[in-house]
Design a protein around this motif. Structure first.
Motif, short mmCIF file in Angstrom:
data_model
loop_
_atom_site.label_atom_id
_atom_site.label_comp_id
_atom_site.label_asym_id
_atom_site.label_seq_id
_atom_site.Cartn_x
_atom_site.Cartn_y
_atom_site.Cartn_z
N TYR A 618 -89.69 -46.91 29.04
CA TYR A 618 -88.70 -46.30 29.93
C TYR A 618 -87.64 -45.58 29.10
CZ TYR A 618 -85.46 -45.68 33.80
OH TYR A 618 -84.63 -45.15 34.76
N PRO A 619 -87.27 -44.36 29.49
CA PRO A 619 -86.26 -43.62 28.70
C PRO A 619 -84.84 -44.15 28.93
CG PRO A 619 -86.92 -42.34 30.62
CD PRO A 619 -87.81 -43.55 30.60
N ARG A 620 -84.31 -44.82 27.95
CA ARG A 620 -82.92 -45.31 28.03
C ARG A 620 -82.04 -44.35 27.23
NH1 ARG A 620 -83.33 -51.07 25.75
NH2 ARG A 620 -84.99 -50.09 24.57
N THR A 621 -81.52 -43.37 27.92
CA THR A 621 -80.81 -42.27 27.26
C THR A 621 -79.47 -42.70 26.68
OG1 THR A 621 -79.90 -41.67 29.43
CG2 THR A 621 -81.89 -40.54 28.72
N SER A 709 -79.78 -49.26 32.10
CA SER A 709 -79.22 -47.91 32.25
C SER A 709 -78.19 -47.86 33.38
CB SER A 709 -80.35 -46.90 32.52
OG SER A 709 -81.23 -46.82 31.42
N ASP A 710 -78.46 -48.57 34.48
CA ASP A 710 -77.49 -48.61 35.58
C ASP A 710 -76.16 -49.19 35.12
OD1 ASP A 710 -79.38 -47.54 37.26
OD2 ASP A 710 -79.97 -49.49 38.13
N VAL A 711 -76.22 -50.25 34.32
CA VAL A 711 -74.99 -50.90 33.86
C VAL A 711 -74.19 -49.97 32.95
CG1 VAL A 711 -74.05 -52.79 32.47
CG2 VAL A 711 -75.89 -53.24 34.10
N VAL A 712 -74.87 -49.36 31.97
CA VAL A 712 -74.15 -48.52 31.00
C VAL A 712 -73.66 -47.24 31.64
CG1 VAL A 712 -74.33 -47.27 28.83
CG2 VAL A 712 -75.42 -49.51 29.08
N TRP A 713 -74.54 -46.52 32.35
CA TRP A 713 -74.10 -45.26 32.96
C TRP A 713 -73.12 -45.51 34.09
CZ3 TRP A 713 -74.48 -41.06 30.40
CH2 TRP A 713 -75.53 -40.87 29.50
N GLY A 714 -73.15 -46.72 34.67
CA GLY A 714 -72.15 -47.06 35.68
C GLY A 714 -70.74 -47.06 35.12
N ILE A 715 -70.62 -47.35 33.83
CA ILE A 715 -69.29 -47.28 33.19
C ILE A 715 -68.78 -45.85 33.18
CG2 ILE A 715 -68.06 -47.66 31.02
CD1 ILE A 715 -70.00 -49.95 30.44
N ILE A 716 -69.68 -44.89 32.88
CA ILE A 716 -69.27 -43.48 32.84
C ILE A 716 -68.87 -43.00 34.23
CG2 ILE A 716 -70.07 -41.15 32.33
CD1 ILE A 716 -69.70 -42.76 29.84
N THR A 717 -69.67 -43.33 35.24
CA THR A 717 -69.41 -42.80 36.58
C THR A 717 -68.27 -43.53 37.29
OG1 THR A 717 -71.12 -44.26 37.48
CG2 THR A 717 -71.79 -42.04 36.83
N ALA A 718 -68.12 -44.83 37.03
CA ALA A 718 -67.07 -45.60 37.72
C ALA A 718 -65.70 -45.37 37.12
CB ALA A 718 -67.41 -47.09 37.68
N VAL A 776 -75.01 -34.41 30.18
CA VAL A 776 -74.94 -33.63 31.41
C VAL A 776 -75.79 -34.31 32.47
CG1 VAL A 776 -74.58 -31.44 30.20
CG2 VAL A 776 -76.91 -32.20 30.72
N PRO A 777 -75.50 -34.03 33.77
CA PRO A 777 -76.40 -34.49 34.84
C PRO A 777 -77.68 -33.66 34.82
CG PRO A 777 -74.62 -33.17 35.75
CD PRO A 777 -74.31 -33.35 34.30
N ALA A 778 -78.67 -34.09 35.60
CA ALA A 778 -79.95 -33.37 35.62
C ALA A 778 -79.77 -31.93 36.09
CB ALA A 778 -80.94 -34.11 36.52
N ALA A 779 -78.78 -31.70 36.94
CA ALA A 779 -78.55 -30.35 37.46
C ALA A 779 -78.13 -29.37 36.36
CB ALA A 779 -77.48 -30.39 38.55
N LEU A 780 -77.56 -29.85 35.26
CA LEU A 780 -77.11 -28.98 34.18
C LEU A 780 -78.00 -29.08 32.95
CD1 LEU A 780 -73.22 -29.56 34.34
CD2 LEU A 780 -74.55 -27.66 35.29
N GLU A 781 -79.16 -29.74 33.08
CA GLU A 781 -80.00 -29.96 31.90
C GLU A 781 -80.44 -28.64 31.29
OE1 GLU A 781 -83.99 -32.48 30.58
OE2 GLU A 781 -83.42 -32.32 32.71
N LEU A 782 -80.92 -27.72 32.12
CA LEU A 782 -81.38 -26.43 31.60
C LEU A 782 -80.24 -25.66 30.95
CD1 LEU A 782 -83.62 -24.33 31.29
CD2 LEU A 782 -83.05 -23.48 33.58
N GLU A 813 -79.00 -37.10 32.13
CA GLU A 813 -79.10 -38.39 32.82
C GLU A 813 -78.97 -38.17 34.33
OE1 GLU A 813 -79.86 -41.67 34.17
OE2 GLU A 813 -80.01 -41.51 31.97
N PRO A 814 -80.02 -38.42 35.11
CA PRO A 814 -79.97 -38.19 36.57
C PRO A 814 -78.95 -39.07 37.27
CG PRO A 814 -82.24 -38.42 35.80
CD PRO A 814 -81.36 -38.81 34.65
N ARG A 815 -78.58 -40.22 36.69
CA ARG A 815 -77.60 -41.09 37.36
C ARG A 815 -76.23 -40.43 37.49
NH1 ARG A 815 -81.11 -44.18 34.65
NH2 ARG A 815 -81.87 -46.13 35.62
N LEU A 816 -75.98 -39.42 36.67
CA LEU A 816 -74.69 -38.73 36.74
C LEU A 816 -74.60 -37.81 37.95
CD1 LEU A 816 -74.19 -37.79 32.96
CD2 LEU A 816 -73.24 -39.75 34.20
N ASP A 817 -75.73 -37.37 38.44
CA ASP A 817 -75.72 -36.41 39.56
C ASP A 817 -75.11 -37.03 40.81
OD1 ASP A 817 -77.72 -33.85 38.89
OD2 ASP A 817 -78.07 -35.66 37.70
N ALA A 818 -75.32 -38.33 41.03
CA ALA A 818 -74.78 -38.96 42.23
C ALA A 818 -73.26 -38.93 42.23
CB ALA A 818 -75.29 -40.41 42.33
#
Length: 884
Positions: A618-621, A709-718, A776-782, A813-818
């Motif tokens: 699993y990709p743990r970015t 990934s939910d725990v770590v990226w949750g720090i960025i988004t929260a 970046v979120p998945a929307a800005l990947e390109l 990271e797609p979790r950032l898009d939410a």
């Protein structure tokens, strides 16, 4: 006593009455002679012992006693030392409070608030609460009493609690106010109500001995409610006011001073005259000697080294100063009296330890400490500490800082230093072991709060017991040649030492039975046990059946390639010596899952490998810009955010190197446990459902990686708050763009500059942090890939992307898009500065699968567990732009 003539006269008419009269008079005389101290006569002549009340005696002598004692403390070293010894032992570093409401959160809040208030509690603005305790105790001992007045303050004063304490000497109390007052009465400035309760204190506005106050007419007094005053003094009788503690030895101190002065004057006088010259003329023998100087002028005073000449002197006699006999004995006896009057051991008063040993000094200190203990708990704490705590909680409650004005409290006086630490520690240890003292009591005697050290001691003992348990289990398993996995299972399940001994012996016995049944088991040339080789081959065959690409088939596993689960179970039972002929499919499945065969271990190996493969795939970015650590337990880990190193200073020739310190800020987090149990029944074997042992663990592995990934990226988004109370991304942290900007060269350049300008904890040292990752979120990947692409050449020179930006590694990271499809981030390398830290429990890195024979279900239970935690450690290595 003989009968009087009157007794004889009565006896002639009433002999019995006369006899009773004589006997009664004799009994009375016997009673009056029973107390020599009450006898009257030559020996007790001049002994005045008035029967006046304590208030009457103090009213007459109190002020003079205070003045004389203060004079002695100023000028007599023994009086000053006695006061210092008493204050140091009663107060020491301070009598410290601790909230004891039973509500842990409330207690911590009140204790922290009191700790802040202590620094500003002095109305004079010079001492903290414990310094005030020392001052108050000194006044209580030296002057006999002291007044502490509650001073409520305005909210605009910006105090932690709107309350301060004003210490007033006893002279502020108007002793002239005595007599009846309505239904109550006044006693030396203290007003009592009709039932004898203190109602008010009549206080002067200025000290009566202050010349400025007297000139300004401030010697009048006015009443202050008793609820605003803490009156601290020792009650020896039912008196309203106190007297100096050294009152019994005021005359002894003065006499010792006079004796030393007289002795010194005598010595100086003897030393003045060296010799006297006498004449031989009879007529001149009665003439007094005349002292003359070199010119023959008469000298009217003695000076050291002078010679006196008598008229017509013919003979010279040298002065022989006499030795001082008994001076040392008298002074020692006087100091014994003074120490007894102050209730201080002679050795502490004088510092003379020439005639003591450990036993004698300890015996003397035991009684002294008992007296100090009584003063602390029966006098100082109820008269001062308790009212102050009540005032503090009421003021804090009124200010809305705590939810209740009534918070119970426990007071902790200072500890007594050990005379011989080793001997005292052994005495305490024996008392604890014999049950005459508890551990909390022993800790309290050291002047410490019992709960915190007790918890620490319990935790230490628990760790030691756990180490003993683990080492014992491993040692037993190793000595009896059991597999380490068996011991690890006992350790992980928390099996006690006694139970482990039983299970280990059972396992050894089972192995012994296997050895006797199958003596042909051999070890091949490769050095591996045949049983282990066979078990690994079966596991490989099952894994190859699950995924031929991920798990290539080994040569040893080819013989098991086409076998079903039930056939493999029957094979394992046969290898273990179980006769399966005639057994039904259900019986084979049941025995295979609940026997000493290899089949449960084979299934365990399959589930672990499939889980680990899925977990690793699993990709743990987040792993690129975060730092991994290991936690030794589940307690909170305190991570220190180091500041900048101190700048080097020039050192001149023969100069001295200056010391520097590192600034630091603390972040805390702890590892949490996540888990789930799934049961695999015997029906799975019967139905040959291999997915239960492969797909389910694989899904677990994928789920665990997602959870991390939910725990770590949750720090960025929260955007949680850091230890300083400010959010991770915030303008105050200088890591949040003021206005959002789309992902472009200029915006990234501004973000890089902001990170480079970040300063250390001293707010001065520039850290020059360089970003390494573009998140970046998945929307800005390109867009991000185009920005940092190395091989794209823009049409216009102005659109060229600098190489410093191209070196950024993009992370999508797609979790950032939410949270936001436009926000983008920069992160520094964890090798340069901390960003986010994630931790696994030591020995349990990543996903962990554990299997056991089912108890609630007829089959095998698979437990999946993750011990994981994460926390943002330093905001300076991260930057956020809300985007546009």
């Amino acid at each position: 006593m003989s009968a009087t003539w009157f007794d004889h006269a009565i006896a002639t008419v009433a002999p019995r009455m006369a006899a009773r009269r004589v006997m009664a008079r004799q009994a009375f005389e016997t009673l009056t002679r029973g107390y020599d101290g009450a006898a009257r006569g030559r020996r007790t002549e001049g002994w005045r012992a008035p029967g006046s009340s304590a208030d009457t005696e103090i009213g007459v002598a109190g002020a003079l006693l205070r003045d004389r004692m203060r004079d002695l403390v100023r000028n007599n070293p023994h009086a000053a030392k006695a006061i210092a010894v008493l204050v140091n032992n009663i107060i020491g570093a301070g009598i410290m409070p601790r909230a004891a409401s039973g509500n842990e959160a409330l207690d911590r809040k009140v204790d922290a608030l009191f700790e802040r208030w202590t620094a500003d509690c002095d109305a004079d603005g010079q001492l903290d609460f414990y310094g005030l305790q020392t001052l108050i105790c000194r006044e209580m001992v030296e002057a006999g009493e002291v007044l502490v007045r509650r001073r409520l303050r305005r909210a605009s004063d910006e105090l932690p609690v709107p309350l301060q304490l004003q210490v007033l000497e006893a002279d502020f109390l108007d002793a002239s106010k005595s007599g009846a007052l309505g239904a109550g009465r006044l006693v030396q400035g203290i007003e009592f109500d009709p039932v004898g309760k203190r109602r008010a204190y009549w206080l002067h506005a200025e000290h009566p001995g202050d010349a400025w106050g007297a000139l300004n007419g401030a010697l009048g007094s006015r009443p202050v409610p008793a609820t605003e005053i803490a009156h601290v003094y020792e009650k020896q009788r039912t008196q309203a006011r106190g007297v100096p503690w050294g009152a019994p030895v005021i005359r002894s101190l003065r006499d010792l001073d006079d004796y030393e002065v007289a002795e010194l004057v005598r010595k100086k006088t003897e030393a003045c005259v060296t010799a006297i010259v006498f004449g031989d003329d009879e007529a001149q023998q009665g003439i007094a000697p005349a002292v003359v100087d070199a010119d023959g002028n008469r000298v009217e005073q003695f000076e050291p080294g002078l010679i006196a000449y008598a008229r017509g002197g013919k003979d010279i006699r040298f002065n022989q100063p006499s030795a001082t006999g008994g001076y040392g004995e008298y002074k020692r006896a006087s100091l014994h009296t003074i120490s007894a009057g102050f209730r201080v051991p002679y050795e502490l008063l004088t510092g003379d330890l020439s005639q003591v040993n450990y036993s004698s000094i300890r015996a003397g200190l035991v009684e002294f400490r008992r007296m100090i203990d009584a003063v602390q708990w029966q006098l100082f704490i109820p008269m001062l500490c308790a009212p102050v705590w009540r005032w503090f909680t009421e003021a804090a409650w009124a200010a809305g800082q705590i939810p209740t004005p009534d918070v119970p409290v426990e007071w902790q006086p200072p500890k007594f230093e050990a005379v011989d630490p080793q001997k005292d520690a052994m005495a305490d240890l024996l008392a604890i072991r014999s049950g005459t003292m508890t551990l909390a009591q022993a800790i309290a005697r050291q002047g410490r709060k019992s709960e915190a050290p007790d918890t620490e001691t319990i935790a230490t003992r628990a760790r030691e017991a756990e180490r003993d348990r683990v080492s014992t289990i491993y040692d037993l398993a190793g000595r009896l040649n059991l597999e380490r996995s068996f011991a690890e299972d006992l350790v992980k399940r928390g099996v006690s030492v006694d139970e482990s001994r039983r299970l280990i012996l059972d396992q050894v016995a089972a192995k012994s039975d296997e050895t006797r049944t199958f003596p042909h088991v051999s070890v091949p040339l490769g050095g591996r046990d045949e049983r282990i080789t066979r078990r690994d081959a079966v596991a490989n065959a099952l894994l190859h059946r699950y995924s031929p690409t991920l798990f290539p088939l080994e040569d040893a596993a080819r013989q098991y390639r086409g076998m079903t689960l039930l056939e493999l179970a029957r094979e394992s039972l046969g290898n273990a010596g179980v006769n399966t002929r005639g057994l039904s499919r259900d019986e084979v499945a049941t025995r295979a899952l609940h026997s000493t065969s290899d089949f449960p271990e084979i299934l365990s190996a399959v589930t672990n490998k499939t889980l680990r493969q899925a977990y690793d795939a699993y990709p743990r970015t987040f792993a690129l810009f975060c730092r991994q650590v290991l936690a030794t337990d589940f307690k909170s880990m305190h991570r220190v955010q180091l500041g900048e190193a101190p700048q080097l200073l020039e050192v001149g020739e023969s100069g001295e190197f200056k010391r520097g310190t590192l600034g630091e800020s603390k972040e805390s987090y702890k590892v949490k446990t996540y888990g789930r149990v799934v049961a695999i029944t015997r029906q799975v074997l019967i139905n040959d459902d291999l997915d239960a042992f492969t797909r389910i663990p694989a899904m677990y592995g994928n789920s665990i990686a997602q959870l991390e990934s939910d725990v770590v990226w949750g720090i960025i988004t929260a955007n949680p708050a850091m230890a300083d109370g400010t959010a991770l991304f915030h303008a105050n942290h200088k890591n949040l763009a003021g206005t959002g900007a789309a992902l472009a060269v200029d915006a990234v350049g501004a973000a890089r500059a902001a990170m480079a300008l970040q300063t250390g904890l001293d707010k001065k040292t520039v850290l020059n942090i360089r970003p390494a990752f573009l998140i970046v979120p998945a929307a800005l990947e390109l867009k991000a890939e185009q920005l940092v692409a190395q091989n794209l050449v823009p049409a216009a020179t102005s659109s060229v992307v600098p190489q410093s930006i191209r070196t950024l590694s993009p992370i999508s990271e797609p979790r950032l898009d939410a949270a936001s499809a436009t926000a983008w981030y920069l992160a520094a390398s964890p090798n340069q500065i901390d960003t986010i830290e994630y931790a696994y429990l030591e020995g349990q890195q990543g996903a962990y699968i554990e299997t056991r024979n089912g108890f609630d279900v007829d089959g095998v239970e698979i437990k999946c567990r993750l011990d994981f935690g994460a926390k943002a450690i330093d905001w300076r290595g991260l930057y956020k732009n809300p985007g546009a």
